[in-house]
Design a protein around this motif. Structure first.
Motif, PDB file in Angstrom:
ATOM      1  N   ASN A  88     -49.079  78.495 -26.114  1.00  0.00           N
ATOM      2  CA  ASN A  88     -50.259  79.149 -26.658  1.00  0.00           C
ATOM      3  C   ASN A  88     -50.546  80.434 -25.887  1.00  0.00           C
ATOM      4  O   ASN A  88     -50.494  80.461 -24.674  1.00  0.00           O
ATOM      5  CB  ASN A  88     -51.437  78.184 -26.513  1.00  0.00           C
ATOM      6  CG  ASN A  88     -52.629  78.604 -27.303  1.00  0.00           C
ATOM      7  OD1 ASN A  88     -52.551  79.505 -28.109  1.00  0.00           O
ATOM      8  ND2 ASN A  88     -53.737  77.939 -27.077  1.00  0.00           N
ATOM      9  N   GLY A  89     -50.820  81.518 -26.616  1.00  0.00           N
ATOM     10  CA  GLY A  89     -51.183  82.763 -25.979  1.00  0.00           C
ATOM     11  C   GLY A  89     -50.029  83.723 -25.797  1.00  0.00           C
ATOM     12  O   GLY A  89     -50.227  84.867 -25.445  1.00  0.00           O
ATOM     13  N   TYR A  90     -48.813  83.286 -26.008  1.00  0.00           N
ATOM     14  CA  TYR A  90     -47.658  84.176 -25.916  1.00  0.00           C
ATOM     15  C   TYR A  90     -47.144  84.408 -27.325  1.00  0.00           C
ATOM     16  O   TYR A  90     -46.989  83.460 -28.087  1.00  0.00           O
ATOM     17  CB  TYR A  90     -46.519  83.533 -25.110  1.00  0.00           C
ATOM     18  CG  TYR A  90     -46.803  83.435 -23.641  1.00  0.00           C
ATOM     19  CD1 TYR A  90     -46.571  84.518 -22.818  1.00  0.00           C
ATOM     20  CD2 TYR A  90     -47.291  82.268 -23.093  1.00  0.00           C
ATOM     21  CE1 TYR A  90     -46.817  84.433 -21.464  1.00  0.00           C
ATOM     22  CE2 TYR A  90     -47.545  82.177 -21.742  1.00  0.00           C
ATOM     23  CZ  TYR A  90     -47.306  83.261 -20.924  1.00  0.00           C
ATOM     24  OH  TYR A  90     -47.556  83.169 -19.605  1.00  0.00           O
ATOM     25  N   ASN A  91     -46.845  85.641 -27.669  1.00  0.00           N
ATOM     26  CA  ASN A  91     -46.269  85.816 -28.997  1.00  0.00           C
ATOM     27  C   ASN A  91     -44.784  85.469 -28.949  1.00  0.00           C
ATOM     28  O   ASN A  91     -44.178  85.400 -27.888  1.00  0.00           O
ATOM     29  CB  ASN A  91     -46.528  87.215 -29.569  1.00  0.00           C
ATOM     30  CG  ASN A  91     -45.722  88.302 -28.908  1.00  0.00           C
ATOM     31  OD1 ASN A  91     -44.632  88.069 -28.406  1.00  0.00           O
ATOM     32  ND2 ASN A  91     -46.258  89.499 -28.922  1.00  0.00           N
ATOM     33  N   SER A 133     -50.906  69.379 -15.516  1.00  0.00           N
ATOM     34  CA  SER A 133     -50.554  68.055 -16.020  1.00  0.00           C
ATOM     35  C   SER A 133     -50.724  68.079 -17.528  1.00  0.00           C
ATOM     36  O   SER A 133     -51.636  68.724 -18.055  1.00  0.00           O
ATOM     37  CB  SER A 133     -51.405  66.961 -15.383  1.00  0.00           C
ATOM     38  OG  SER A 133     -52.744  67.116 -15.743  1.00  0.00           O
ATOM     39  N   TYR A 134     -49.836  67.399 -18.239  1.00  0.00           N
ATOM     40  CA  TYR A 134     -49.768  67.466 -19.697  1.00  0.00           C
ATOM     41  C   TYR A 134     -49.785  66.067 -20.288  1.00  0.00           C
ATOM     42  O   TYR A 134     -49.194  65.138 -19.744  1.00  0.00           O
ATOM     43  CB  TYR A 134     -48.470  68.150 -20.146  1.00  0.00           C
ATOM     44  CG  TYR A 134     -48.250  69.514 -19.549  1.00  0.00           C
ATOM     45  CD1 TYR A 134     -48.713  70.653 -20.195  1.00  0.00           C
ATOM     46  CD2 TYR A 134     -47.573  69.661 -18.348  1.00  0.00           C
ATOM     47  CE1 TYR A 134     -48.517  71.906 -19.657  1.00  0.00           C
ATOM     48  CE2 TYR A 134     -47.365  70.918 -17.796  1.00  0.00           C
ATOM     49  CZ  TYR A 134     -47.838  72.035 -18.453  1.00  0.00           C
ATOM     50  OH  TYR A 134     -47.636  73.268 -17.917  1.00  0.00           O
ATOM     51  N   THR A 135     -50.429  65.965 -21.441  1.00  0.00           N
ATOM     52  CA  THR A 135     -50.347  64.762 -22.256  1.00  0.00           C
ATOM     53  C   THR A 135     -49.729  65.175 -23.585  1.00  0.00           C
ATOM     54  O   THR A 135     -50.256  66.053 -24.271  1.00  0.00           O
ATOM     55  CB  THR A 135     -51.732  64.142 -22.483  1.00  0.00           C
ATOM     56  OG1 THR A 135     -52.305  63.831 -21.216  1.00  0.00           O
ATOM     57  CG2 THR A 135     -51.630  62.883 -23.324  1.00  0.00           C
ATOM     58  N   PHE A 136     -48.612  64.557 -23.931  1.00  0.00           N
ATOM     59  CA  PHE A 136     -47.928  64.801 -25.198  1.00  0.00           C
ATOM     60  C   PHE A 136     -48.243  63.644 -26.122  1.00  0.00           C
ATOM     61  O   PHE A 136     -47.953  62.489 -25.792  1.00  0.00           O
ATOM     62  CB  PHE A 136     -46.410  64.877 -24.993  1.00  0.00           C
ATOM     63  CG  PHE A 136     -45.942  66.115 -24.300  1.00  0.00           C
ATOM     64  CD1 PHE A 136     -45.388  67.159 -25.018  1.00  0.00           C
ATOM     65  CD2 PHE A 136     -46.033  66.232 -22.919  1.00  0.00           C
ATOM     66  CE1 PHE A 136     -44.946  68.306 -24.383  1.00  0.00           C
ATOM     67  CE2 PHE A 136     -45.590  67.370 -22.273  1.00  0.00           C
ATOM     68  CZ  PHE A 136     -45.046  68.412 -23.009  1.00  0.00           C
ATOM     69  N   LYS A 154     -55.282  72.517 -17.955  1.00  0.00           N
ATOM     70  CA  LYS A 154     -55.841  73.835 -17.654  1.00  0.00           C
ATOM     71  C   LYS A 154     -55.808  74.817 -18.828  1.00  0.00           C
ATOM     72  O   LYS A 154     -56.239  75.953 -18.683  1.00  0.00           O
ATOM     73  CB  LYS A 154     -55.082  74.463 -16.491  1.00  0.00           C
ATOM     74  CG  LYS A 154     -55.188  73.682 -15.202  1.00  0.00           C
ATOM     75  CD  LYS A 154     -54.369  74.335 -14.126  1.00  0.00           C
ATOM     76  CE  LYS A 154     -54.397  73.506 -12.857  1.00  0.00           C
ATOM     77  NZ  LYS A 154     -53.513  74.093 -11.837  1.00  0.00           N
ATOM     78  N   ARG A 155     -55.277  74.410 -19.954  1.00  0.00           N
ATOM     79  CA  ARG A 155     -55.153  75.330 -21.095  1.00  0.00           C
ATOM     80  C   ARG A 155     -55.611  74.638 -22.374  1.00  0.00           C
ATOM     81  O   ARG A 155     -55.942  73.468 -22.381  1.00  0.00           O
ATOM     82  CB  ARG A 155     -53.698  75.768 -21.261  1.00  0.00           C
ATOM     83  CG  ARG A 155     -53.225  76.654 -20.142  1.00  0.00           C
ATOM     84  CD  ARG A 155     -51.821  77.144 -20.436  1.00  0.00           C
ATOM     85  NE  ARG A 155     -51.379  78.111 -19.476  1.00  0.00           N
ATOM     86  CZ  ARG A 155     -50.917  77.822 -18.271  1.00  0.00           C
ATOM     87  NH1 ARG A 155     -50.857  76.587 -17.865  1.00  0.00           N
ATOM     88  NH2 ARG A 155     -50.526  78.776 -17.456  1.00  0.00           N
ATOM     89  N   GLU A 156     -55.550  75.413 -23.479  1.00  0.00           N
ATOM     90  CA  GLU A 156     -55.900  74.866 -24.788  1.00  0.00           C
ATOM     91  C   GLU A 156     -54.804  73.968 -25.328  1.00  0.00           C
ATOM     92  O   GLU A 156     -53.630  74.142 -25.029  1.00  0.00           O
ATOM     93  CB  GLU A 156     -56.063  76.014 -25.797  1.00  0.00           C
ATOM     94  CG  GLU A 156     -57.453  76.527 -25.941  1.00  0.00           C
ATOM     95  CD  GLU A 156     -57.543  77.535 -27.073  1.00  0.00           C
ATOM     96  OE1 GLU A 156     -56.855  77.386 -28.098  1.00  0.00           O
ATOM     97  OE2 GLU A 156     -58.305  78.486 -26.905  1.00  0.00           O
ATOM     98  N   ARG A 157     -55.215  73.053 -26.188  1.00  0.00           N
ATOM     99  CA  ARG A 157     -54.276  72.196 -26.905  1.00  0.00           C
ATOM    100  C   ARG A 157     -53.443  73.048 -27.851  1.00  0.00           C
ATOM    101  O   ARG A 157     -53.913  74.045 -28.388  1.00  0.00           O
ATOM    102  CB  ARG A 157     -55.050  71.149 -27.701  1.00  0.00           C
ATOM    103  CG  ARG A 157     -54.204  70.355 -28.666  1.00  0.00           C
ATOM    104  CD  ARG A 157     -55.035  69.470 -29.562  1.00  0.00           C
ATOM    105  NE  ARG A 157     -55.957  70.181 -30.400  1.00  0.00           N
ATOM    106  CZ  ARG A 157     -55.654  70.658 -31.606  1.00  0.00           C
ATOM    107  NH1 ARG A 157     -54.450  70.524 -32.091  1.00  0.00           N
ATOM    108  NH2 ARG A 157     -56.567  71.293 -32.311  1.00  0.00           N
ATOM    109  N   ILE A 158     -52.208  72.631 -28.081  1.00  0.00           N
ATOM    110  CA  ILE A 158     -51.346  73.287 -29.063  1.00  0.00           C
ATOM    111  C   ILE A 158     -50.517  72.212 -29.751  1.00  0.00           C
ATOM    112  O   ILE A 158     -50.189  71.192 -29.145  1.00  0.00           O
ATOM    113  CB  ILE A 158     -50.469  74.384 -28.425  1.00  0.00           C
ATOM    114  CG1 ILE A 158     -49.757  75.185 -29.502  1.00  0.00           C
ATOM    115  CG2 ILE A 158     -49.529  73.808 -27.413  1.00  0.00           C
ATOM    116  CD1 ILE A 158     -49.234  76.502 -29.010  1.00  0.00           C
TER     117      ILE A 158
END
Length: 167
Positions: A88-91, A133-136, A154-158
């Protein structure tokens, strides 16, 4: 002559009906075989999902779908998660030119799999690295169609759409 014509029409109609039943049985057998292969891959915890669409919720709560130009994937190998996904946030052009996306090769911290009422597999995988840390959350249908949501701390969901690759 009339009897022969009627008899031939009945035989022809019977053949058409039988061919339709055979085709239906073949489709059912293929679907069952596909579902068994998907279930076996998930049970072994050795599978790849080829991701072909990214769903990026914007700040206005509208979802923006982007078809992905190159083969992104998410892979589970026993106790490891391998992620090569755009972030998210990178084109997309920046990702292709080398900007870091959601690229992970990490041990799985937690893994839970549940069969839903609709017959889909709902998988929750927890992964940590030095960055975040990530939850998939992965939903896999019997035909291999997959929906992936990634929740970084630390970031938005995608989210992503893709298909399970069966070797």
């Amino acid at each position: 002559m009339k009897r022969n014509l009627i008899s031939m029409a009945c035989v022809l109609l019977t053949l058409i009906v039988l061919m339709g039943c055979a085709t239906s049985k073949e489709k059912t057998a293929r679907k069952t075989e596909q579902a068994d292969r998907v279930e076996a891959a998930l049970a072994e915890r050795h599978y790849k999902i080829a991701v072909n669409m990214m769903i990026d919720p914007s700040e206005t709560e509208e979802k923006v779908n982007q078809l992905l130009p190159q083969p992104y994937r998410l892979e589970v190998r026993n106790d490891s998660l391998i992620s090569f996904l755009p972030r998210n946030g990178y084109n997309m052009i920046m990702n292709i030119l080398g900007q870091r996306g959601l690229i992970l090769f990490e041990p799985i911290g937690s893994y839970q799999e549940v069969l839903t009422k609709k017959g889909r597999r709902h998988i929750e995988i927890g992964v940590e690295n030095e960055e975040d840390s990530y939850t998939f959350l992965i939903d896999v249908a019997a035909n291999g169609n997959s929906y992936i949501s990634v929740y970084p701390r630390k970031r938005e969901r995608i989210s992503y759409y893709g298909n399970l690759i069966l070797d």
